[in-house]
Design an enzyme around this catalytic site. Structure first.
Site, short mmCIF file in Angstrom:
data_model
loop_
_atom_site.label_atom_id
_atom_site.label_comp_id
_atom_site.label_asym_id
_atom_site.label_seq_id
_atom_site.Cartn_x
_atom_site.Cartn_y
_atom_site.Cartn_z
N SER A 146 1.03 -1.51 -0.01
CA SER A 146 -0.30 -0.02 -0.06
C SER A 146 0.80 1.77 -0.26
CB SER A 146 -1.41 0.02 1.52
OG SER A 146 -1.83 1.38 1.59
N TYR A 183 -2.50 -0.67 10.32
CA TYR A 183 -2.41 -1.12 9.25
C TYR A 183 -1.15 -0.54 8.33
CZ TYR A 183 -3.57 -1.02 4.19
OH TYR A 183 -4.13 -1.35 3.17
#
Length: 299
Positions: A145, A158
């Site tokens: 990501s 995350y």
């Protein structure tokens, strides 16, 4: 691999029941590859394979919990016995837990890391070993990501997991190259998926968690620059051209550059906003949108 082998590759995709995983399965199926889709949601996995069949592709689905190392080995053995060793593995399965550092519990941390990091390690380790034993190389693609470059107060666990996936991918790339196994990391920005809709808000009541999830899921759908197909195209490019790290969307390139050129300023800017600011901005945008909609209706 030869051109003939490349034209009929066996592609294994985790978390293929929706979003990026589903788009990636369709992308490879449309170019003639055999796609194997796994997901913890059996119904979603079946639906993906039905779509693969609908576009003239070939595929099969498996139920899988990527956090189960023993299950990974059993799946790898079953696939090898039925279809052969995958030529391409796409580690896509992932979850989101939001909340500040002290709001997230040990259980929140363990669950997120089990899916986002351990699952990538298990798949890469077990399928990678099968690729080595086969002796024909292969390609492992890990969905990281742009958050890997973004320290923040909203989803610290995350982004830590995605930073770990990025470093794991780069380490694997230089290690497994000796066995002709290529490794790529894909770093999408904000994409129109169900990540936030299926996410968890830690440290608040169930009612507040639902409201937060719904608000930010709506924001993800409204303000995302691109959908899952953009990531699927990036996965295909990474495999075709042996790319190490592939950002997806303009914000991903901007974040990567800002983090490299001005890390202190980037941390300062990101520290200005938290969950409360994000919800406030979202509410303001929603009110403005509703006001404009009402004005249009009155005209």
């Amino acid at each position: 691999m030869t051109n003939d082998e490349q034209s009929t590759r066996l592609v294994l995709i985790t978390g293929g029941g929706s979003g990026i995983g589903r788009a990636t399965a369709l992308r490879f199926a449309q170019r003639g590859d055999m796609v194997l889709v796994t997901d913890i949601d059996e119904t979603a996995a079946k639906e993906t394979i039905e779509l693969v069949n609908a576009v003239g592709g070939r595929g099969a689905w498996y139920r899988q919990d990527v956090t189960d190392a023993t299950g990974w080995q059993e799946l790898s053995d079953e696939i090898a016995g039925t279809h052969g060793v995958p030529d391409v593995l796409v580690n896509n399965a992932g979850i989101l837990v939001t909340g500040s550092f002290l709001e997230q519990s040990v259980a929140d941390w363990d669950r997120l890391m089990a899916v986002n990091l351990d699952g990538v390690f298990y798949g890469s380790r077990i399928v990678g070993e099968a690729m080595v034993q086969r002796g024909r190389g292969g390609h492992i693609v890990n969905i990281a990501s742009a958050g890997a470059w973004v320290p923040n107060r909203v989803a610290g666990s995350y982004v830590v997991s995605k930073a770990a996936v990025l470093m794991l991918s780069e380490s694997m790339r230089i290690d497994l190259s000796r066995s002709n196994i290529r490794v790529s990391a894909i770093c999408p920005g904000v994409i129109r998926t169900n990540l936030m809709a299926h996410g968890t808000r830690a440290g608040v009541s169930d009612e507040e968690a639902i409201r937060f999830r719904d608000n930010f899921a709506a924001a993800q759908q409204r303000f995302s620059y691109a959908g899952p197909r953009a990531v699927a195209r990036a996965v295909e490019r990474a495999v075709t051209y042996n790319l190490a790290v592939v950002p997806v969307n303009p914000e991903a390139y901007f974040i990567a550059a800002a983090r490299r050129l001005a890390p202190g300023l980037t941390r300062y800017a990101l520290g200005l906003g938290g969950l409360e600011l994000g919800e406030s901005l979202l509410s303001t945008v929603d009110r403005a949108r509703l006001a404009l909609t009402g004005a249009e209706r009155r005209q």
